[in-house]
Design a protein around this motif. Structure first.
Motif, PDB file in Angstrom:
ATOM      1  N   LYS A 163       0.821  -1.199   0.000  1.00  0.00           N
ATOM      2  CA  LYS A 163       0.000   0.000   0.000  1.00  0.00           C
ATOM      3  C   LYS A 163       0.863   1.261   0.000  1.00  0.00           C
ATOM      4  O   LYS A 163       0.638   2.209  -0.747  1.00  0.00           O
ATOM      5  N   LYS A 208       2.263   2.116  -3.376  1.00  0.00           N
ATOM      6  CA  LYS A 208       1.357   2.827  -4.277  1.00  0.00           C
ATOM      7  C   LYS A 208       1.246   4.311  -3.919  1.00  0.00           C
ATOM      8  O   LYS A 208       1.222   5.186  -4.788  1.00  0.00           O
ATOM      9  N   THR A 209       1.192   4.549  -2.629  1.00  0.00           N
ATOM     10  CA  THR A 209       1.130   5.940  -2.187  1.00  0.00           C
ATOM     11  C   THR A 209       2.348   6.709  -2.670  1.00  0.00           C
ATOM     12  O   THR A 209       2.273   7.848  -3.105  1.00  0.00           O
ATOM     13  N   PHE A 265       2.118   7.495  -6.279  1.00  0.00           N
ATOM     14  CA  PHE A 265       1.174   8.591  -6.449  1.00  0.00           C
ATOM     15  C   PHE A 265       1.829   9.929  -6.114  1.00  0.00           C
ATOM     16  O   PHE A 265       1.778  10.886  -6.887  1.00  0.00           O
ATOM     17  N   VAL A 306       4.766  15.974 -11.955  1.00  0.00           N
ATOM     18  CA  VAL A 306       3.905  16.859 -12.744  1.00  0.00           C
ATOM     19  C   VAL A 306       4.183  18.314 -12.387  1.00  0.00           C
ATOM     20  O   VAL A 306       4.375  19.162 -13.242  1.00  0.00           O
ATOM     21  N   ILE A 307       4.264  18.574 -11.097  1.00  0.00           N
ATOM     22  CA  ILE A 307       4.453  19.955 -10.666  1.00  0.00           C
ATOM     23  C   ILE A 307       5.843  20.456 -11.028  1.00  0.00           C
ATOM     24  O   ILE A 307       6.010  21.524 -11.593  1.00  0.00           O
ATOM     25  N   CYS A 349       6.823  21.389 -14.707  1.00  0.00           N
ATOM     26  CA  CYS A 349       6.264  22.582 -15.342  1.00  0.00           C
ATOM     27  C   CYS A 349       7.025  23.844 -14.974  1.00  0.00           C
ATOM     28  O   CYS A 349       6.649  24.935 -15.349  1.00  0.00           O
ATOM     29  N   LYS A 350       8.071  23.716 -14.200  1.00  0.00           N
ATOM     30  CA  LYS A 350       8.690  24.912 -13.627  1.00  0.00           C
ATOM     31  C   LYS A 350       9.430  25.784 -14.634  1.00  0.00           C
ATOM     32  O   LYS A 350       9.610  26.960 -14.414  1.00  0.00           O
ATOM     33  N   TYR A 376      10.161  27.964 -17.552  1.00  0.00           N
ATOM     34  CA  TYR A 376       9.580  28.767 -18.624  1.00  0.00           C
ATOM     35  C   TYR A 376      10.292  30.107 -18.638  1.00  0.00           C
ATOM     36  O   TYR A 376      10.884  30.540 -17.651  1.00  0.00           O
ATOM     37  N   GLU A 377      10.227  30.767 -19.756  1.00  0.00           N
ATOM     38  CA  GLU A 377      10.881  32.062 -19.872  1.00  0.00           C
ATOM     39  C   GLU A 377      10.145  33.075 -19.017  1.00  0.00           C
ATOM     40  O   GLU A 377       8.921  33.135 -19.034  1.00  0.00           O
ATOM     41  N   GLN A 378      10.903  33.886 -18.317  1.00  0.00           N
ATOM     42  CA  GLN A 378      10.270  34.850 -17.423  1.00  0.00           C
ATOM     43  C   GLN A 378       9.951  36.163 -18.133  1.00  0.00           C
ATOM     44  O   GLN A 378       8.981  36.820 -17.815  1.00  0.00           O
ATOM     45  N   PHE A 379      10.793  36.543 -19.064  1.00  0.00           N
ATOM     46  CA  PHE A 379      10.578  37.812 -19.753  1.00  0.00           C
ATOM     47  C   PHE A 379      10.732  37.607 -21.245  1.00  0.00           C
ATOM     48  O   PHE A 379      11.541  36.811 -21.679  1.00  0.00           O
ATOM     49  N   PRO A 380      10.017  38.359 -22.014  1.00  0.00           N
ATOM     50  CA  PRO A 380      10.198  38.253 -23.451  1.00  0.00           C
ATOM     51  C   PRO A 380      11.539  38.851 -23.853  1.00  0.00           C
ATOM     52  O   PRO A 380      11.846  39.985 -23.482  1.00  0.00           O
ATOM     53  N   ASP A 408      12.482  39.804 -26.646  1.00  0.00           N
ATOM     54  CA  ASP A 408      12.429  40.835 -27.679  1.00  0.00           C
ATOM     55  C   ASP A 408      11.983  42.184 -27.135  1.00  0.00           C
ATOM     56  O   ASP A 408      11.786  43.121 -27.891  1.00  0.00           O
TER      57      ASP A 408
END
Lengths: 1045, 568
Positions: free
Chosen positions: B2, B5-6, B9, B16-17, B20-21, B23-27, B29
């Motif tokens: 058991k 499995k936990t 999970f 997943v979290i 996703c971290k 990513y570009e902070q500022f454009p 251009d």
């Protein structure tokens, strides 16, 4: 009839596979039905015979699908005996022939059945139109409706399916208290061009108007704010879900209900929950329906002779020579010279009166306790109102063609671990004439009847040097444009029961990925027209050969992850729920950078004995488009409740009160709308000028320059609100009568505005700053009464909302004139001059103030000179409309009698005004290149113009060509926007179960319904909702059949 | 099992979290200030581009005011597009107030934008390691001084319109700064502009330019000195010096008269003359048509083209379309002397009212197109019904004159061709006239005053006469000389945005603008013509308030420290 429409729908060669799909869709479904039916007939025969004893009546109670209903209360009408059905839907009780048995079950109509010769009574129950569920859908979960402290209105499947439309939003008007709706277009407006780099960089990106939102027909406003759509726990602006696969739609109106959205919690939520899988034998429902749409509110164009007469009058009023002679009038009137003096009603020429709309829906639901599923397949074809050329190989009319599939599989991997996977797909194709339907509408509304004939004597398209593009040619022979949209959405829910750690604990995880893309195919072309004069033809306009281009319109990717730990336990009379919550949402539109939103929240609720409730939530929320270090904000909400109906002094004294709850909620909410006011506008940026700034030296070298952009606001932050809601829910007479009332007081502050003291000495433009304060207050009342008299089940539900708004603080430019100020006025007030009549004499005109540089004549609009400076200018502008609180209401009535059902939705708005000041009402709009020639169409309303003879009754100023004074925004053009509509009605009949069984199905229902059947207007001239040059609102007559297996 | 499995999970959720971290902070251009003023850019490309942005704030005066020349709002011309909403007509008929100043003369915010840009440049350019050198130092010092010149020029444009205005120094305001500033006095403003000119004059390019191919648009030492001369001339003028419209108000001018101000102005003009690098070009029209000629001191570079002809050329020529926008008045026509230098009112001048266009000062023909003037290979017809005054309801001359100045040599052309259309801001003739005016006021009509006028008249093509006086009477009084200088200025600098301001600073606007504007109606009479004076527009000037523009209405409301000009 159905076949006829199918034939009318034309698909061109390119979409071969598509055509096949379409052609075989119905046969496929029928096959499916036939293969499924053997199962069903077995299921049907099982429960029909019972072992009967003397004086004993027994039977089975099933729903429309023939699925046994457990717990149905069965009683003889004389109350001699009563029982409940068991898990197989079976019952037995003492009754004799002639006795009437009454079957009652929550959310089903009461059914009475007489015991006849047989001792077996089998009954089908039909679900009610209105539902009241014990579990309410709330944001990211469900809650016991008794413990909900927020303000939530909900409608269920049956309230959605009577509306024949392309979007479920069509069903919302009048059904949800607090939700104000206005239809703005009668057909979807597909985007046709991609967003270019400048659309993002340095410009406002308005996400709500951006393409992924497919609802551009009905604008929604929830307590004054545009709600955020949350579908099955995920923010997505999708409005085209099949209503039959929707379990419920709710509006979450108060701060406590929406607080888990953190910095987006101000706006309220439109919560859509699709149908969950239910265990049991497969419930298959198949609906086929087809309807006819008829455009409403089209203006009445002036016949050519009348137009010519009025045009002459306008010329004369402007001191110009008339251009039409009396022989011209006669030729127009008598149609003696259709080529030289045409009189073409262009509306009749290019529009068809009735256009079909067809849809098929298949829903399957079933499974075992281990694995359950739902599948919903939906096909819709909605045609537009334009005529198609006879013999054309392909369709040029507006057309919306859509396939959707939604599936949900729920698996209990272990008794404690549930996995739910939902997949949603949509393939949509929107066609319109090659000129674009908006262009055609524009031209249609502005082309006078006498502009040119449709055809020349030799059959070529006619035109003039001003109208170089023949309208019929634009409609039927301009090729077509097509927008294809594809959406995929996958949703994974994990639920884990952690009661092994401590009782009442569970964990939940959610992951969602969705992708949406739109592309555009251009196969438009243009033909020239021919000017016929002196028996010769000269080509005018230009020909453009058919293009064949493809471009991407948009591509959007959404990712969402959510995790929560939930605790739900009772200790005696103490009930506790608690939640720790985290979510992460990322959106990428085209090539823009990710927008990332996170929430970390704690929520807890406690109640004592279901009587005294307290709830609180706190959310630390972030958005990455705010300045670094200032991306996190704290939002919180709380609520108190009291179930007074459970107190002894109610229970003992007024027993007819079944429920009486008081609730109070408060939320400090946010609105992270920074993207609507600039792009990363906390950064000071510079950019090169468009084109060359300067030439230098004798060589005249062109040079670029770098310029400072508007001033940055490094302090920019989210807009905020204090939202207070006080409400009560009352149930009386055994819940036959239900009352819900709410009062709200929402104070929005830190609204982004440009400061009033935007002093030019700064040398740059001021940015948006968190300045404004708006107050929205209002009340909502809903009443529902449901009851039955024998088999006659009836209901009436109504809701009314009143909403006032006020600009509490707006950093306006100081002004010496109080009437100019917006502060203190409603947010959506209309501003303009105050018209105080029409000048009746030249003398009056000469001696009165008028607009700058204009010398008024008799028949011109007279404006109030509020500051008495002898001139009408910006200092005389004041609030002229929408100054009263808006009142909107809706009611739904209906009944069911032995399977014969009726329902009607009536809806209306009062205290609403619209400023209707445009070319359609003023006439003779500028047309042609740059709109310089004032010879546009005129409509019937022009006959109310001022002339010396009609001075006493005139409602419009004298006719004139391009007169800025008379067309200035003024109270003359403020019209009543009040209306009352029979929005929707449906009559249906469920065939007796026995008949259905003969063809081996559980149930057949045929129905006829309609949309916008009747309207009472405040201002008759135009449709109160869709007016101006827009695709008109449609009246729909629809008929269909629903088969349940 | 058991727990296993936990664990899976939990891991899944974390993955997943965490996944996703990134990513570009500022454009990337988005251009920030570090890019514009780049510490690594030894060529200073972006910094120079920023400087060009400031240069671009200079106004091109050709048909600047709603398609008209500003001087069409003076007594020199009217707009052919007569109509109450025409911008110059609003100006010349006093039909504006503090919130309806026509947009092309509502330049308060516009010049403060220019001042802000200049300040950004001045404050930041130091960090750019520009390698190119001039006279041994980095060229960025020149750039900085050019920005300071432009800033001083923008202030002058404000001061001549509004009187004293807020001086910002080098300050670049941010969102939190209080910009509710009061106005500085007129005196402060003049001192500031003059001190800026003095401070920068030695670190600028000098004329003649070594590399005009690249630099002819740039600020030079001569430009700085010439701006100073013009500013001092304005400061010494009656409107500010002794004739302040609100005598005790330091914002609108000086509270007293000081003759010394004229002396300073004369000295400043003399400084430019003493440079010895500027001269009048031999042919009057070449001043405007030739690039980099020695008469140009400072200009707004435009381009080659024939936009001036298209806008102002006479109507009626199909091969050379002109809209005839500008109608010079009879008053301007009458201001030109005969070619012997004598005014047409002088009985000895030889002026013939029946042949009014013969034997005039050559500048008459360089400035105006009149009936019978050779143009596009034909004698111009501006008589009633003539080709260029057809009276068909379309735009045409109101006065029977068209503007000629700034156009190419089209007398014997068939159609218009492109030519230099740069807008001259200061030329050497200005300086000579500035000097003559200031010296006459400070000292009296001495020989140097005569000399300056003679130089101008000689180049104009006026006959020297037997006494080499070019028609100037000997021994004029100071007042007589003033009249002569004012008239000379009018005809020499017509349509160069001089007259409009001159009638204000001389405080004669209330006289000249409260008279009707006139033209002539010419009737063909056999082979001859009859000339009748006609009124074409009733102009209006409200004294004294119109000597200065109103501070924009909003600015006074928004800023409690902002004092409005008197009368508005």
């Amino acid at each position: 009839m159905l076949n006829r429409f199918c034939k009318n729908t034309k698909f061109e060669f390119q979409g071969g596979a598509y055509r096949c799909l379409k052609k075989y869709f119905l046969p496929c479904i029928i096959c499916l039905v036939i293969t499924a039916q053997s199962d069903v007939s077995i299921a049907q025969t099982k429960g029909s015979k019972q072992n009967a004893a003397s004086g004993q009546v027994s039977g089975t109670v099933v729903d429309e699908y023939g699925v046994a209903l457990k717990g149905v209360h069965v009683v003889t009408k004389r109350k001699t005996d009563s029982t409940s059905t068991d898990v197989k839907g079976q019952f037995a009780l003492k009754a004799s022939a002639g006795d009437v048995l009454v079957f009652a079950y929550k959310n089903f109509y009461v059914r009475e059945a007489t015991v006849k010769g047989s001792d077996t009574v089998n009954v089908h129950l039909i679900p009610t139109y209105l539902k009241s569920q014990d579990k309410l859908d709330v944001l990211y979960g469900t809650a016991d409706h008794k413990s909900v402290l927020g303000s939530i209105s909900t409608i269920y499947t049956n309230q959605l399916t009577t509306t024949p439309a392309s979007l479920y939003t069509y069903a919302l008007p009048g059904q949800l208290a607090g939700l104000y709706t206005q239809q703005v277009s009668g057909f979807t407006a597909p985007p046709t061009s991609g967003q270019s780099h400048p659309d993002f960089i340095g410009n406002v990106v308005d996400h709500n108007n951006y393409a992924p939102n497919d609802n551009n027909e009905i604008s929604l406003s929830l307590r004054g704010q545009t709600p955020i759509t949350v579908i099955d726990g995920v923010q997505r602006e999708i409005s085209s879900i099949d209503p039959e696969s929707i379990e419920s739609i709710s509006v979450l109106k108060d701060g406590l209900s929406t607080i888990l959205l953190g910095d987006n919690s101000s706006r309220g939520v439109l919560l859509v929950t699709t149908r969950h899988p239910e265990a049991g034998k497969p419930r298959i429902s198949l609906t086929a329906q087809t309807g006819l749409q008829h455009p409403l509110g089209l203006p009445a164009p002036l016949p050519a002779y009348q137009y010519a007469y009025l045009y002459n009058e306008a010329l004369q009023n402007d001191g110009k020579p008339a251009i039409y002679s009396s022989s011209d009038f006669n030729a127009y009137r008598n149609h003696t010279d259709p080529t030289g003096h045409p009189d073409v009603n262009w509306f009749n020429t290019i529009l068809q009166n009735y256009s079909p709309m067809t849809s098929y829906r298949l829903n399957v639901n079933g499974g075992t306790q281990v694995a359950k599923y739902t599948i919903s397949v939906n096909y819709l074809d909605q045609q537009g109102m334009f005529k198609n050329a006879p013999g054309s190989l392909y369709n040029t009319n507006n057309d919306l063609n859509r396939y959707m599939i939604n599936s949900d599989v729920s698996v209990n991997v272990t008794p404690k671990f549930n996995v739910d996977l939902q997949l949603f797909g949509r393939v949509q194709q929107t066609t319109q004439p090659g000129s674009g339907y908006n262009n055609i509408l524009n031209t249609l509304y502005t082309t006078p009847n006498n502009a040119y004939p449709v055809y020349n004597p030799n059959g070529s398209f006619a035109g003039t040097s001003l109208y170089t593009n023949n309208l019929l040619s634009q409609t039927e022979y301009s090729g077509y444009e097509r927008t294809n949209s594809n959406d995929v959405l996958a949703n994974l829910d994990l639920n884990y029961d952690l009661s092994s750690i401590t009782k009442g604990l569970s964990a939940k995880g959610k992951g969602n990925v969705s992708f949406s893309s739109q592309s555009f195919i251009n196969r438009s072309l243009q033909n020239n027209a021919y000017l016929y004069s002196d028996s010769s033809y000269s080509a005018i306009g230009s020909t453009v050969s058919q293009s064949n281009s493809f471009n991407t319109v948009s591509s959007a990717r959404y990712a969402y992850g959510q995790g929560s730990l939930n605790y739900n336990r009772s200790f005696g009379k103490n009930n506790i729920t608690a939640m720790a919550f985290y979510d992460y949402r990322s959106v990428v539109l085209n090539f823009d950078l990710s927008q990332v939103n996170t929430n970390q929240a704690l929520k807890a609720a406690y109640n004592y004995d279901g009587k005294y409730f307290v709830e609180g939530a706190i959310d630390n929320s972030s958005y990455n488009r705010y300045p670094p270090g200032h991306q996190f904000g704290l939002f919180y909400a709380g609520g108190l409740g009291w179930q007074m109906g459970k107190e002894n002094f109610i229970k003992d004294n007024v027993s007819w009160v079944s429920e009486w709850k008081w609730r109070l909620s408060y939320g400090k909410t946010g609105n992270a709308n920074v993207d609507n006011y600039g792009y990363y506008n906390f950064l000071q940026t510079y950019s090169a000028s468009q084109g060359y700034a300067y030439t230098t030296g004798t060589a005249r070298s062109n040079v670029q320059s770098e310029l400072e952009n508007g001033l940055a606001n490094p302090y920019i932050t989210w807009e905020k609100a204090h939202k207070l809601d006080f409400g009560t829910d009352i149930g009386l007479f055994n819940d036959h009568l239900k009352i819900t009332a709410d009062y709200y007081h929402d104070r929005y502050y830190d609204l982004l505005q440009i400061r009033g003291a935007s002093i030019a000495l700064l040398g740059a433009s001021y940015p948006y700053e968190n300045i404004g304060v708006n107050l929205y207050t209002g009340g909502e009342l809903s009443l529902t009464y449901q009851n039955n008299a024998g088999n006659f089940n009836y209901f009436i539900t109504g809701n009314a909302s009143i909403q006032a708004s006020k600009v509490v603080y707006s950093d306006e430019e100081p002004t010496p004139y109080p009437w100019i100020k917006h502060t203190g006025e409603p947010v959506n007030a209309i501003y303009g001059y105050k018209a105080i009549g029409i000048f009746q004499t030249a003398q009056e005109a000469a001696s009165s103030p008028t607009t700058t540089g204009y010398s008024a004549q008799a028949g011109d609009v007279k404006y109030a000179d509020l500051n008495h400076d002898g001139i009408i200018n910006q200092f005389d502008i004041t609030a002229i409309g929408n100054t009263k609180p808006t009142f909107f209401y809706g009611t739904t009535v209906g009944f069911d009698y032995k399977g014969f059902s009726f329902s009607a939705i009536l809806q209306g708005v009062a205290n609403r005004q619209i400023l209707y000041d445009n070319g359609l009402v003023n006439g003779f709009e500028g047309v042609g290149f740059l709109g310089l020639v004032y010879s546009g169409q005129g409509y019937n309303v022009l006959t109310n113009r001022w002339t010396p003879e009609t001075a006493a009754t005139a409602t419009m100023p004298r006719l004139s060509l391009g007169n800025a004074n008379n067309t200035a925004w003024s109270s003359l053009y403020v019209r009543s926007g009040n209306y009352f509509r029979l929005r929707n009605a449906e009559v249906g009949y469920s065939l007796p179960a026995g008949w259905a069984h003969k063809i081996s199905v559980s149930g057949i229902r045929i129905f006829v319904d309609g949309e916008n059947l009747l309207t009472l207007y405040g201002y008759k001239g135009v449709d109160p909702e869709v007016n101006g040059i827009a695709y008109p609102i449609q009246r729909v007559f629809n008929a269909g059949i629903n088969v349940k297996l | 099992m058991k727990g296993y499995k936990t664990l899976i999970f939990a891991l899944a959720v974390i993955t997943v979290i965490a996944g996703c971290k990134k990513y570009e902070q500022f454009p990337v251009d988005k251009v920030t200030i570090n890019y514009v003023f780049d510490t690594k850019d030894s060529a200073g490309v972006n910094a120079q581009a920023f400087l060009y942005g400031i240069y671009a704030k200079l106004k091109n005066g050709h048909n600047r005011i709603g398609s008209d020349y500003l001087d069409a709002a003076s007594d020199d011309a009217v707009s052919s597009a007569l109509g109450p909403s025409n911008e110059v007509t609003i100006l010349s008929t006093a039909a504006y107030n503090s919130y309806t100043v026509p947009k092309d003369e509502d330049l308060w915010a516009y010049y403060y934008q220019g001042i802000r840009s200049a300040n950004i440049f001045i404050n930041n350019v130091d960090v750019v390691p520009v390698l190119a050198k001039y006279n041994g130092y980095s060229i960025k010092h020149l750039w900085k001084n050019e920005a300071r010149f432009l800033r001083a020029y923008f202030y002058f444009e404000l001061v001549k319109r509004y009187g004293g205005v807020p001086l910002l120094g080098n300050k670049v305001f941010t969102i939190t700064d209080n910009v509710a500033l009061p106005r500085n006095t007129f005196d402060d403003c003049i001192k500031y502009i003059v001190s800026e000119c003095d401070a920068i004059k030695d670190t600028l390019l000098t004329a003649p330019l070594a590399n005009p191919n690249a630099d002819s648009h740039r600020v030079t030492q001569g430009a700085a000195l010439a701006l100073k001369a013009r500013v001092l001339l304005y400061a010494a003028s009656p409107l500010f010096n002794g004739g302040n419209i609100d005598a005790s108000n330091p914002l609108t001018g000086y509270s007293d008269f000081q003759s010394n101000r004229w002396a300073l102005a004369a000295a400043a003009a003399k400084d430019v003359m003493n440079l010895g690098v500027y001269s009048l070009v031999p042919k009057y029209l070449d001043v405007f048509l030739t690039q980099n000629n020695p008469e140009i001191i400072f200009m707004r570079e435009v381009d080659n083209g024939h936009n001036i002809e298209t806008a102002n050329g006479p109507v009626g020529f199909t091969a050379a379309v002109g809209k005839g926008q500008t109608s010079p008045t009879q008053e301007l026509a009458n201001a030109f002397p005969m070619n012997n230098g004598l005014a047409i009112t002088d009985p000895a001048s030889g002026y013939d009212p029946n042949n009014p266009y013969t034997n005039r000062d050559p500048r008459f023909g360089y400035t105006l197109l009149y009936n019978g003037a050779e143009w596009l290979n034909t004698p111009l017809q501006t008589y009633e019904g003539g080709l260029s005054k057809p009276n068909l309801g379309l735009q045409q001359t109101q006065t029977s004159y068209y503007m000629r100045k700034f156009m190419g040599y089209n007398e014997s052309a068939n159609s218009y061709s492109g030519h230099n259309e740069d807008w001259l801001i200061i030329r050497y003739a200005d300086i000579l006239l500035d000097y003559a005016e200031a010296q006459n006021e400070a000292v009296g009509p001495d020989a140097s005053v005569y000399q300056a006028l003679t130089t101008i008249r000689q180049r104009a093509g006026i006959q020297p006469g037997t006494d080499n006086s070019y028609g100037l009477a000997a021994g004029m009084t100071q007042d007589q000389m003033r009249t002569v200088i004012q008239n000379e200025r009018r005809i020499e600098l017509a349509f160069e945005e001089s007259r409009y301001w001159d009638i204000r600073r001389w405080k004669i606007a209330e006289t000249v603008m409260n008279q009707p504007r006139t033209g002539v109606s010419i009737i063909q009479n056999g082979t001859g013509f009859l000339y009748n004076n006609i009124n074409v527009l009733t102009t209006k000037f409200v004294s004294p308030k119109m000597y200065l523009y109103p501070i924009p209405y909003d600015e006074v409301l928004k800023n409690p420290n902002m004092k409005q000009n008197p009368g508005w």
